[in-house]
Design a protein around this motif. Structure first.
Motif, PDB file in Angstrom:
ATOM      1  N   SER A  48     -64.217  56.545 -62.080  1.00 50.95           N
ATOM      2  CA  SER A  48     -65.482  55.953 -62.480  1.00 50.95           C
ATOM      3  C   SER A  48     -65.968  54.988 -61.406  1.00 50.95           C
ATOM      4  O   SER A  48     -65.188  54.483 -60.591  1.00 50.95           O
TER       5      SER A  48
ATOM      6  N   LEU B 225     -66.126  56.295 -56.401  1.00 46.62           N
ATOM      7  CA  LEU B 225     -65.423  56.417 -57.676  1.00 46.62           C
ATOM      8  C   LEU B 225     -63.946  56.094 -57.482  1.00 46.62           C
ATOM      9  O   LEU B 225     -63.332  56.515 -56.494  1.00 46.62           O
TER      10      LEU B 225
ATOM     11  N   THR C  77     -63.625  49.130 -70.117  1.00 41.89           N
ATOM     12  CA  THR C  77     -64.217  50.019 -69.115  1.00 41.89           C
ATOM     13  C   THR C  77     -65.711  50.179 -69.371  1.00 41.89           C
ATOM     14  O   THR C  77     -66.125  50.547 -70.470  1.00 41.89           O
TER      15      THR C  77
ATOM     16  N   THR D 297     -69.187  51.928 -69.367  1.00 36.94           N
ATOM     17  CA  THR D 297     -69.606  53.331 -69.395  1.00 36.94           C
ATOM     18  C   THR D 297     -71.092  53.473 -69.088  1.00 36.94           C
ATOM     19  O   THR D 297     -71.467  54.169 -68.158  1.00 36.94           O
TER      20      THR D 297
ATOM     21  N   ASN E  40     -72.736  53.916 -65.528  1.00 39.06           N
ATOM     22  CA  ASN E  40     -71.714  54.267 -64.544  1.00 39.06           C
ATOM     23  C   ASN E  40     -71.578  55.786 -64.398  1.00 39.06           C
ATOM     24  O   ASN E  40     -71.993  56.558 -65.262  1.00 39.06           O
TER      25      ASN E  40
ATOM     26  N   PHE F 107     -68.996  59.075 -63.865  1.00 40.53           N
ATOM     27  CA  PHE F 107     -67.634  59.509 -64.182  1.00 40.53           C
ATOM     28  C   PHE F 107     -67.394  60.911 -63.626  1.00 40.53           C
ATOM     29  O   PHE F 107     -68.318  61.739 -63.548  1.00 40.53           O
TER      30      PHE F 107
END
Length: 472
Positions: free
Chosen positions: A417, A424, A445, A447, A450, A452
Motif C-alpha cells: 500500500s 508501495l 492502516t 485505506t 491510498n 493497494f
C-alpha cells in the motif's frame, strides 16, 4: 465476470487422512445437473465446473449462466499435454470443451449434426474422443408393450477425431441393441422424467484393452463391449441376456462410469437403482473380474458407504496411482476416497442447494445435490489474467480480498500500500486460503485515497503474479 465477483461453492470435508492421494478435487459445483434436468433447479445458485483442494477450498470456478449445466470436469491428455475437459449446455443439449493450462478454450466439440449430451466426453491416447448424444428417432416398441411406431430418446456414442472434428463412428444403441433389453416396459418408461422414452439409455463409454469400447446401458442394467470399427456388439455383461455367467454378488442396476482397470477387471459405480426407481440394495463401487474363455464374471470387491445410501442419479469411480479409489456418489451427496483395504481416507459433501422431488405418486423419488462425477487429479493452472483485489471493512478491520482464479502455485499473498502507485510498501502477508483469500490489514492502516496491490508468492517466496495498483 470479474474474478472478485465469483461465488464458488465450498466442500464440507469430513474426513482427511494423511494416506489420501495427492491432487485437486474436480466436480460440478453448485446447483446439481439432476435438479436442472428435471426442470426445477434453482437458477439463482451459482454453478459450474470447479476445482478445489482437499481441504475443500475453491481454486478455480467457471461460473456459468443459471439455466445451464456443467458436468464431467476432469484432467485429460490431448496431444501429449494435460488439459481440462468438461460438458456445458442447456440440460441435455450442449458441447464439450477442452482448455489448456491457462484456462484458454482450445476446442469446442459436438458430434456432427447434433448437440452433445452430458454423460460422456472421454479422450483416448490416440487422439479420439468418445462423446454421447441423444436423438429422437422412431422405434418399434411392441416388444415392451408399446406401439409399433413410437418416438424414443435414442442414445448414441460418437467416436470423433479431435484434431479434425471428423466423426469416425456413430454408434446407435437402438440399431445394435433390441429395445427388449430394457428392464422397463413402455408404460414404465413413460413415467421416467427428463428425456422422454429412453429404453436404451447410455451413460458412459470407455476404451477396452482390445481397442474397442465398453458402454454402460443404464436402462438395461447391462454393460456392452462394442467393436470400435463396426459398432457390432462383442459381448454383454449383466442385463437380461448376459454372455457371462454371473458369479455370486455380480448383480447391478442403473450403473455409471464403467472402465477397465486392467485387462480383465471392470470397475464401475453400481447405483443399484434401476431407471424406474426400483432399489435393489445399497449403492456401491463394484469390481468384476472377467474370464473371457470360460465366460464367467466374478465379484472381486464391492464397497458401500458406512451408512449405506441409495444413489439414483449420477456416480463415478476412479482408480488412483497410489492404489486408492476416488468416487462421486451423485445425489447421495458424498465424495469419498477409499484406501485399498476399504477404509475411508477422505470424504466430503457439497452444500445443499436444492432437493428435488422427481416424478409423482408412488414413483416419486427425492433427488438431492451432488456431482455427476468426481475426480482427484494433479493439475498446474496458470491463468493469463492478473490477480484482482477488493477492500472491505470486516468486523471493523480493513481487509483486502485477494483473488486469482485458477492459480495453483500460490502459497502466500502479500499486500502493498501507499499514497502513490509507484511507491508501495508491504503492509501484510498471509497464507493462501482459497479462491477469495482475506488478508486482514494492521490496525490503523489507511485505506481511503491510498493505492493497494497484491502479490502472489509461490512456495519459494518468489513473486508469480501481481495485481494492478488500485486506488481505494
Amino acid at each position: 465476470m470479474a474474478q472478485t465477483q465469483l461465488v464458488a461453492p465450498p466442500l464440507n470435508v469430513t474426513v482427511n487422512q494423511p494416506d489420501g492421494g495427492a491432487g485437486f478435487v474436480f466436480i460440478n459445483g453448485g446447483a446439481p445437473c439432476a435438479a436442472n434436468l428435471f426442470g426445477s433447479g434453482n437458477p439463482g445458485i451459482p454453478s459450474g465446473p470447479e476445482i478445489l483442494d482437499k481441504q475443500g477450498r475453491p481454486v478455480w470456478f467457471l461460473q456459468i449462466p443459471g439455466d445451464q449445466d456443467a458436468m464431467n470436469l476432469q484432467v485429460q491428455t490431448y496431444q501429449g499435454k494435460p488439459v481440462l475437459t468438461w460438458f456445458q449446455g442447456d440440460k441435455l443439449s450442449g458441447a464439450d470443451y477442452i482448455a489448456d493450462t491457462d484456462y484458454t478454450i482450445i476446442k469446442k466439440i459436438t458430434p456432427a449434426g447434433v448437440a452433445s449430451d452430458p454423460h460422456e466426453f472421454r479422450l483416448t491416447p490416440d487422439g479420439k474422443a468418445l462423446i454421447t448424444s441423444v436423438k429422437q428417432v422412431d422405434a418399434d416398441l411392441s416388444g415392451i408393450g408399446g406401439p409399433t411406431t413410437a418416438k424414443i430418446a435414442d442414445s448414441f456414442v460418437d467416436v470423433i477425431d479431435v484434431a479434425s472434428g471428423k466423426t469416425l463412428l456413430s454408434w446407435d444403441s437402438a440399431q445394435h441393441l433390441p429395445v427388449t433389453d430394457s428392464v422397463l416396459n413402455y408404460a414404465q418408461l413413460q413415467g421416467v422424467p427428463g428425456e422422454g422414452v429412453l429404453p436404451l439409455h447410455v451413460n458412459s463409454a470407455a476404451p477396452d484393452p482390445d481397442g474397442n469400447m465398453l458402454v454402460s446401458v443404464r436402462s438395461a442394467n447391462e454393460l456392452v463391449d462394442v467393436n470400435m470399427q463396426t459398432g457390432a456388439i462383442n459381448w454383454k455383461l449383466g442385463g437380461k441376456k448376459s454372455d457371462f455367467t454371473l458369479g455370486p454378488g455380480v448383480n447391478f442396476a442403473g450403473q455409471h462410469d464403467a472402465t477397465f482397470v486392467d485387462d480383465n477387471t471392470i470397475m464401475f459405480f453400481n447405483n443399484n437403482v434401476d431407471l424406474g426407481g426400483k432399489r435393489h440394495g445399497p449403492s456401491s463401487i463394484m469390481w468384476i473380474r472377467l474370464d473371457r474363455q470360460a465366460k464367467t464374471a466374478t465379484l472381486l470387491r464391492n464397497w458401500v458407504q458406512p451408512q449405506p445410501v441409495d444413489t439414483f442419479t449420477q456416480g463415478s469411480a476412479q482408480a488412483l496411482p497410489n492404489g486408492n479409489t476416488f468416487s462421486g456418489w451423485g445425489d447421495a451427496n458424498h465424495i469419498t476416497e477409499f484406501a485399498p483395504d476399504g477404509r475411508i481416507v477422505w470424504n466430503a459433501t457439497q452444500p445443499i442447494t436444492s432437493t428435488q422431488q422427481v416424478g409423482t405418486g408412488p414413483k416419486a423419488m427425492t433427488v438431492g445435490d451432488g456431482t455427476y462425477r468426481a475426480f482427484l487429479q494433479q493439475w498446474s493452472g496458470h491463468p493469463t489474467q492478473k490477480p484482482e483485489l477488493t477492500v472491505s471493512n470486516d468486523n471493523g478491520r480493513p481487509t483486502v480480498h485477494a483473488v486469482w482464479n485458477g492459480a495453483t502455485d500460490v502459497t502466500q499473498w502479500r499486500v502493498l500500500s501507499g499514497t502513490s502507485p509507484d511507491k508501495l510498501t508491504p503492509v501484510a502477508t498471509t497464507a493462501w486460503n482459497g479462491l477469495n483469500t482475506p488478508v486482514v490489514l494492521p490496525a490503523g492502516t489507511a485505506t481511503t485515497g491510498n493505492y493497494f496491490t497484491i502479490e502472489a508468492l509461490d512456495k519459494t517466496g518468489a513473486i508469480i503474479g501481481s495485481s494492478n495498483p488500485t486506488k481505494i
